[in-house]
Design an enzyme around this catalytic site. Structure first.
Site, PDB file in Angstrom:
ATOM      1  N   GLU A  59     -39.357  -4.548  20.302  1.00  0.00           N
ATOM      2  CA  GLU A  59     -40.334  -5.067  21.246  1.00  0.00           C
ATOM      3  C   GLU A  59     -41.700  -4.490  20.856  1.00  0.00           C
ATOM      4  OE1 GLU A  59     -41.319  -5.200  26.046  1.00  0.00           O
ATOM      5  OE2 GLU A  59     -39.957  -3.680  25.247  1.00  0.00           O
ATOM      6  N   ARG A 279     -26.783   6.013  19.472  1.00  0.00           N
ATOM      7  CA  ARG A 279     -28.216   6.248  19.652  1.00  0.00           C
ATOM      8  C   ARG A 279     -28.557   7.631  19.112  1.00  0.00           C
ATOM      9  NH1 ARG A 279     -32.085   5.599  24.912  1.00  0.00           N
ATOM     10  NH2 ARG A 279     -33.565   7.255  24.405  1.00  0.00           N
ATOM     11  N   LYS A 289     -40.522   4.461  25.247  1.00  0.00           N
ATOM     12  CA  LYS A 289     -41.885   4.034  24.917  1.00  0.00           C
ATOM     13  C   LYS A 289     -42.781   4.067  26.147  1.00  0.00           C
ATOM     14  CE  LYS A 289     -40.451   0.290  22.758  1.00  0.00           C
ATOM     15  NZ  LYS A 289     -40.487  -1.003  22.016  1.00  0.00           N
TER      16      LYS A 289
END
Length: 560
Positions: A59, A279, A289
């Site tokens: 993104e 992860r 973020k």
């Protein structure tokens, strides 16, 4: 010649630009069975040579960080392993967070990593197709419109309570859908949800939101659209339409895999294989973020490229080599086990890469250094010495020898009259006098050169600089972690564990050879550690800015 001129930095740079896939080979080849053979030996389910297509879908709401690096390298690795295709897709479905700046810097970061996508796309390329699908699902009853307030909806989903809108007929929904498409006040009160199962144990399947209104101009499409699909709605459809065969996702999204597959079936499109990997979590580090953006917005850091950030640009600026980053990711492999990793391991790998090639220079701390008069030294002599005694490619440097010298105060404190010490790259000397002021501070030391002395017999070996050489001013910068807690728990507020002081500056003076250092070059200051050039020599009154590069030592566990 290039390596000699650049003090060995060229070798580090060449390693950093090597293809990503070289670091995903069999790291234990020939070492016997039973070893962890890394992701090169892991097969993707249903993979066909020449037909595999993976995608990396960031993104554009921030720069790439170390967690994204793992995803990017794994996707690139499997695309190359199967002689297939890698798609870089910008998942730009939330105009409130996304900017062209982030698109440009994600592209830059991937280039830094040596990853070249075969195709670049945007989810926004598919908005018309996705919204058409949403409307079809509203007409068929697969989706429904709901105006339940967000907080109440979250509670009802958790408790398995159906919305009053769930039982309404499609024809009652379509006028509201038009309101949403036009972005009216009424439309903004609504969202689109999938009608799945509010009693499902997997709460991701409890009628998730598929689309919502947002009047913020989109970074590519401007104000054309007033309603945007969610990731859960758009990603499975676009994956299938773009020909993705294997969707790699971190294991934190495992509970959403069922929703992904449900969406493929609802959309009536080709199946895509799901493949999970763990992860990457780092101690004392925020990966969100949204939280990183808070540090930027509140001026706690310079920007997304700040050396305290876990972003690619921040880490490289801090002195991390791309080769070191890749090798660290390789150690994690494609395991599905979630681990909290220490930064020390990453920096230890980095040290192993830079130490054999980076040039050595000399610096003394500015305000506390002590003057030394060396009897028997030449009035002015220039010696040529190697920048790295074990690596000829680092080149040579000029060292000025004269009676007037500077040493660090911490060395002066352990010297005693009559002691024989070694001045590095010069030889032995006897300490004859130590002068102090009224407060007991050492102000001057008198030495006598003794070149016949054996350097192997002295305990104190110190670095020094001649004041008759053209010394340069240095700004040595070290950093601490942005937060003081190793791992944040779900209910922790990161603002409660902010580190009050994370940047430390020390003034120093360095040898004249440092004038030729270039931005991004690595070096070692003798007996002080590794540094990377953040600001090269610009002229008098502008110190060379050197950032401390951690070496992986446990003693520096609080300084990344």
């Amino acid at each position: 010649a290039c390596l000699r001129a650049r003090g060995g930095a060229g070798m580090v740079a060449m390693a950093a630009r090597a293809p990503a896939r070289m670091f995903f080979g069999n790291k234990n080849k020939g070492k016997g069975k039973g070893k962890d053979e890394g992701p090169a030996e892991i097969e993707l389910p249903g993979a066909v040579m020449g037909k595999v297509c993976t995608r990396f879908p960031p993104e554009p709401s921030g720069y790439l960080h170390i967690g994204h690096v793992k995803a990017a390298l794994l996707n690139d690795h499997f695309a190359r392993k199967y002689k297939g295709k890698l798609i870089l897709r910008f998942d730009d479905t939330n105009p409130s967070k996304e900017k062209d700046e982030f698109v440009e810097n994600i592209t830059k970061d991937l280039a830094t990593l040596g990853i070249v996508a075969d195709q670049v796309t945007y989810t926004s390329d598919w908005f018309d197709t996705i919204l058409k699908k949403v409307e079809e699902h509203l007409k068929s009853g697969v989706f429904y419109i709901d105006d339940t307030p967000a907080e109440q909806m979250s509670t009802e989903r958790f408790d398995g309570i159906e919305s009053a809108w769930r039982s309404k007929k499609p024809e009652e929904m379509l006028p509201l859908w038009q309101e949403m498409l036009q972005g009216t006040e009424r439309g903004q009160q609504c969202c689109v949800r999938a009608r799945i199962d509010m009693q499902e144990k997997n709460k991701a399947m409890r009628d998730p939101v598929m689309a919502r209104c947002n009047l913020t101009p989109h970074h590519r499409t401007g104000t054309k659209y007033k309603v945007y699909p969610t990731y859960d709605c758009a990603c499975p459809l676009v994956d299938s339409l773009e020909g993705v065969t294997h969707a790699l996702r971190s294991s934190e999204y495992h509970d959403r895999n069922a929703l992904y597959n449900w969406m493929l079936e609802a959309h009536g499109v080709r199946k895509v294989e799901m493949w999970d990997f763990s992860r990457l979590n780092m101690m004392y580090t925020l990966m969100s973020k949204r939280k990183l953006q808070w540090f930027v917005d509140n001026k706690h850091v310079e920007g997304w490229y700040d050396p305290r950030f876990p972003t690619v640009q921040g880490m490289v600026r801090r002195g991390l080599t791309v080769q070191g980053l890749r090798e660290f990711i390789l150690l994690q492999g494609a395991s599905k086990n979630v681990n909290l990793m220490e930064w020390e391991k990453l920096w230890h790998i980095n040290k192993r890469i830079i130490d054999p090639v980076c040039p050595r220079h000399t610096a003394v701390l500015g305000e506390t250094c002590v003057k030394v008069t060396m009897a028997g030294a030449p009035q002015f002599e220039v010696k040529t010495v190697p920048k790295h005694k074990k690596f000829e490619g680092a080149g040579v440097k000029a060292t000025v020898v004269s009676p007037n010298m500077l040493i660090d105060a911490e060395d002066a404190l352990v010297m005693s009259e009559g002691q024989e010490v070694t001045f590095m790259d010069l030889g032995n000397a006897f300490v004859r006098t130590i002068e102090k002021d009224a407060s007991g501070k050492i102000t001057h030391i008198g030495c006598e050169l003794h070149l016949e002395g054996n350097v192997k017999t002295t305990k104190l070996k110190l670095h020094w600089l001649s004041t008759d050489s053209d010394l340069v001013e240095l700004d040595l910068v070290d950093f601490g972690y942005l937060i003081t807690k190793q791992k944040l728990e779900k209910d922790d507020d990161f603002k409660d564990v902010l580190n009050p002081e994370t940047e430390f500056h020390t003034s120093a003076r360095g040898d004249q050879n440092m004038r030729t250092l270039q931005k991004g070059e690595h070096l070692q200051l003798e007996r002080k550690g590794y540094y990377v050039v953040d600001r090269p020599y610009m002229g008098p009154g502008q110190p060379i800015k050197l950032l401390s590069v951690p070496d992986g030592g446990k003693s520096k566990s609080q300084k990344r």
